[in-house]
Design an enzyme around this catalytic site. Sequence first.
Site, mmCIF file in Angstrom:
data_model
loop_
_atom_site.group_PDB
_atom_site.id
_atom_site.type_symbol
_atom_site.label_atom_id
_atom_site.label_comp_id
_atom_site.label_asym_id
_atom_site.label_seq_id
_atom_site.Cartn_x
_atom_site.Cartn_y
_atom_site.Cartn_z
ATOM 1 N N HIS A 131 -10.220 -23.528 16.294
ATOM 2 C CA HIS A 131 -10.842 -22.838 17.418
ATOM 3 C C HIS A 131 -10.173 -21.485 17.662
ATOM 4 C CE1 HIS A 131 -11.682 -27.202 18.776
ATOM 5 N NE2 HIS A 131 -12.709 -26.737 18.087
ATOM 6 N N GLU A 140 -18.322 -28.483 12.911
ATOM 7 C CA GLU A 140 -17.541 -29.647 12.472
ATOM 8 C C GLU A 140 -17.239 -29.586 10.972
ATOM 9 O OE1 GLU A 140 -16.128 -31.321 14.657
ATOM 10 O OE2 GLU A 140 -17.329 -30.503 16.293
#
Length: 417
Positions: free
Chosen positions: A337, A328
Site C-alpha cells: 500500500h 490483491e
Amino acid sequence: MLSRSIGKAAGGLVLGLSVAAAAHAAPLFEPVTVISRASANSEPALGKLLATPSTATVQEVRVDAAATAQPQLEFELLGKRVQAVRSKVEALPDGGSIWYGQFRSPSDRLTAATSSGQDDPGNSLILVRSGDTITGSIRKDGKLYRLRPLGNRHVLVEVDESRMPADHPADYNQLPKIPMADNDHIGIAQASSGTPATIRVLVVATNAAVTAYGGNMQSLVQLAVAESNQGYVNSNVGLTLQLAGYETTNYSESGNFTTDLSRFRGTSDGYMDSIHTSRNTTAADVGVLLINNSAYCGLASGIGSTASTAFAAVYWDCATGYYSFAHEIGHLQSARHDIATDSSTSPYAYGHGYRYEPATGTGWRTIMAYNCTRSCPRLNYWSNPNISYNGIPMGNASTADNQRVLVNTKATIAAFR
C-alpha cells in the site's frame, strides 16, 4: 528515462479508430427511471443493491448491446448526455466482446481521435458484451458508475467510493512476507517493462456471491481481467493477465475472509479441493475466490507468493471499478500500500502505492493506495514516477514505484504453472 504524461496534458495514439468527422454516435442506453428504496421493496435483488453503502443512485436503463459494434457511443449519465470514442475492441472466446473507450469534450466528440487526443483514466470506460447484456465500469470526471444486468433489466449505479468497504481485515499487517525470485535489474531512473509475461488466473465464485450479484458473473470476471490488463498497459508493466478458467462452487462461506481464503488455498482440507485440479488442468498461475462478504474488499495470502500460496479472496462488489481484483494480485507480486498506510520496506523500499492529496482541488490514488483523507478516486494505474497525471508524477523512485515491483516479479508468477 521514459516519461509519459496522461490526462489533460496527454498525447497518446488511440488505436482502433477509423471514424469520419461526420459519424454519429450509437446510443448505448436510455434512462427509464431512478429507482427508490421504497419502490424496490418487492424486489430483493434491487433492495440489496440499494442497501449497499456505496450505492449512491440506481437508475433502470434500456440497453442496446449491439451498439458496442460501433466506434462511438452516447448515453446519459444521470441527466448529463455524454459521448465516448472507442480506443480498441477485443473478441472473447465465448463470442462476446470488450469495448474500451474514452470520453471526449463536446468540441471533439464526433471526430476521430488522433495523437493529440486525451487519454484520461478519470474519463474512460470498459464494457463487456455477452449476448444482449452489458457489464461495464464507467468513470466520468473521476466518478465511478457501473452498468450491469440485474434480473431481466439493466441498471446504472452511481458509486460513492468513500463508502466502499475497508480494503483488508485488521490483521493484514500480519500477512507473511514471502521472498520471491525477481529480476530487479532495471535502474531506479528507468521505466523499462522488461520481457513481456503472461499470468493465467483461475476465478472461482461462491454461489452466495453469484446470487448476491444477480447479474452475469462471468462477464464481471471478464471485466475484472480487462481492467487489470488496462492498468498494466497504462503503467508500462509489460504484463498480460489471462483468464484461465471461471467456475462456481457450492462452498458455504464462513463469514471470515481469512478462513475462506485458507480453505480456498488448501489442497486436502475437504472444502474446495477440486479447484486445485482445475488449476492444474487450466495451467492457472494464480487463483482468485469471489465471495459475498462486504466487511472488506479483499485479502491475499501474503506479500509475495509461491506456487502454493498464489491465492486471494475478493468481495465481488469491489472487484471491478475499484480494482480490488488487480490490487490483491498485486500483493501476490509483492506490491504494498501507500507509504502513509504501510511503512514496511520489505521486500522493496520503493514498492508502495501512491496518493496525491493537494491542499485544494481533487486528489487521486493508484491501485495499491488507500483512500485519501478527503476521499479521492482510485485510478487504474500502478504507482510509477515515470508517468504523470495532469503534470503530477504518479509516484516517486524511493517509496512509490509499484510498476518496478510488478516488472521484478512477473516472470516468477508466470512460471507457477
